[in-house]
Design a protein around this motif. Structure first.
Motif, short mmCIF file in Angstrom:
data_model
loop_
_atom_site.label_atom_id
_atom_site.label_comp_id
_atom_site.label_asym_id
_atom_site.label_seq_id
_atom_site.Cartn_x
_atom_site.Cartn_y
_atom_site.Cartn_z
N ALA A 41 0.84 -1.20 0.00
CA ALA A 41 0.00 0.00 0.00
C ALA A 41 0.87 1.26 0.00
CB ALA A 41 -0.91 0.00 1.23
N ASP A 103 -4.15 -2.06 -1.86
CA ASP A 103 -4.16 -0.71 -2.42
C ASP A 103 -4.01 0.35 -1.32
OD1 ASP A 103 -4.93 1.12 -4.85
OD2 ASP A 103 -6.24 1.74 -3.20
N ARG A 105 -6.03 2.69 -0.17
CA ARG A 105 -6.74 3.98 -0.20
C ARG A 105 -8.06 3.95 0.55
NH1 ARG A 105 -6.60 5.31 -6.50
NH2 ARG A 105 -6.41 3.01 -6.58
N ALA A 189 -8.23 -5.18 -9.77
CA ALA A 189 -7.55 -3.90 -9.95
C ALA A 189 -8.50 -2.86 -10.54
CB ALA A 189 -6.32 -4.07 -10.85
N VAL A 192 -11.19 -1.81 -7.89
CA VAL A 192 -10.63 -0.91 -6.87
C VAL A 192 -10.58 0.52 -7.39
CG1 VAL A 192 -8.52 -0.29 -5.61
CG2 VAL A 192 -9.32 -2.66 -5.61
N GLU A 193 -10.04 0.71 -8.59
CA GLU A 193 -9.93 2.06 -9.14
C GLU A 193 -11.30 2.71 -9.28
OE1 GLU A 193 -7.32 3.93 -9.74
OE2 GLU A 193 -5.94 2.37 -9.06
#
Length: 203
Positions: A41, A103, A105, A189, A192-193
């Motif tokens: 992270a 990640d 965030r 991925a 998540v974005e």
């Protein structure tokens, strides 16, 4: 009484014979969903909101632990002697959780197993989690219809359909399983974005 006893003995004999001719359960090689090593992270400030990730809904053919294959149009089958360690929706949910944790965030994460309070819930339907044959070669297909839901109002603040493909290097089950892992990592991925962006916009 003697006749009745004879019937009991005969019935027991028939049952024993029936037990011996029933097919034995098929032995399975159980596979974990492979994963690439997640990146650490990044050192950024976590979002000031929490997220609960729910197990995706799925149809009957995708809700179990068998590895699904579509060898030709509209015919669904499974790989003989092979199965997943968990039902496919659980594998996908756990892969998403791992990706969010890596990640960094969104720090306040939970799953539907705990049902903890959260600002948003990632709800979804698993539309495909299977290998499909193209020109005689297997290609893994994963499709997920995702919804980001504000938990207090149950309002859908964003929705999107994801579709990922990953070709297998061979028709053997271990190589197909590896392709499942690749497709699942790419799916995670992208999810998540999208979630981080839409969650920040909905605050």
């Amino acid at each position: 009484m003697k006749g009745a006893s004879g019937w009991v003995v005969l019935g027991a004999t028939v049952l024993l014979q029936a037990c011996t001719i029933l097919p034995k359960a098929e032995p399975l090689d159980v596979y974990l969903l492979p994963a690439t090593t997640p990146a650490s992270a990044s050192a950024i400030q976590a979002a000031p909101w929490s997220l609960r990730i729910a197990r995706p809904g799925a149809g009957v053919h995708l809700s179990g632990q068998r590895i699904v294959v579509v060898p030709e149009d509209n015919r669904v089958s499974v790989y003989k002697g092979a199965g997943w360690s968990d039902p496919a929706p659980v594998l996908v949910r756990n892969r998403l959780l791992d990706a969010f944790r890596a990640d960094g965030r969104i720090a306040a994460l939970s799953s539907d197993d705990k049902q903890l309070q959260a600002d948003f819930e990632l709800d979804s339907d698993l539309r495909a989690f299977q290998s499909e044959y193209r020109d005689g070669r297997p290609e893994v297909v994963v499709r997920l219809d995702a919804r980001l839901v504000h938990t207090a109002t149950r309002r859908i603040v964003a929705s999107r359909s994801f579709a990922l493909r990953a070709p297998a290097t061979d028709t053997a089950v271990p190589e197909v399983v590896q392709a499942f892992g690749t497709a699942a990592d790419r799916l995670a991925a992208e999810v998540v974005e999208w979630t981080v962006r839409e969650g920040a916009a909905a605050r």
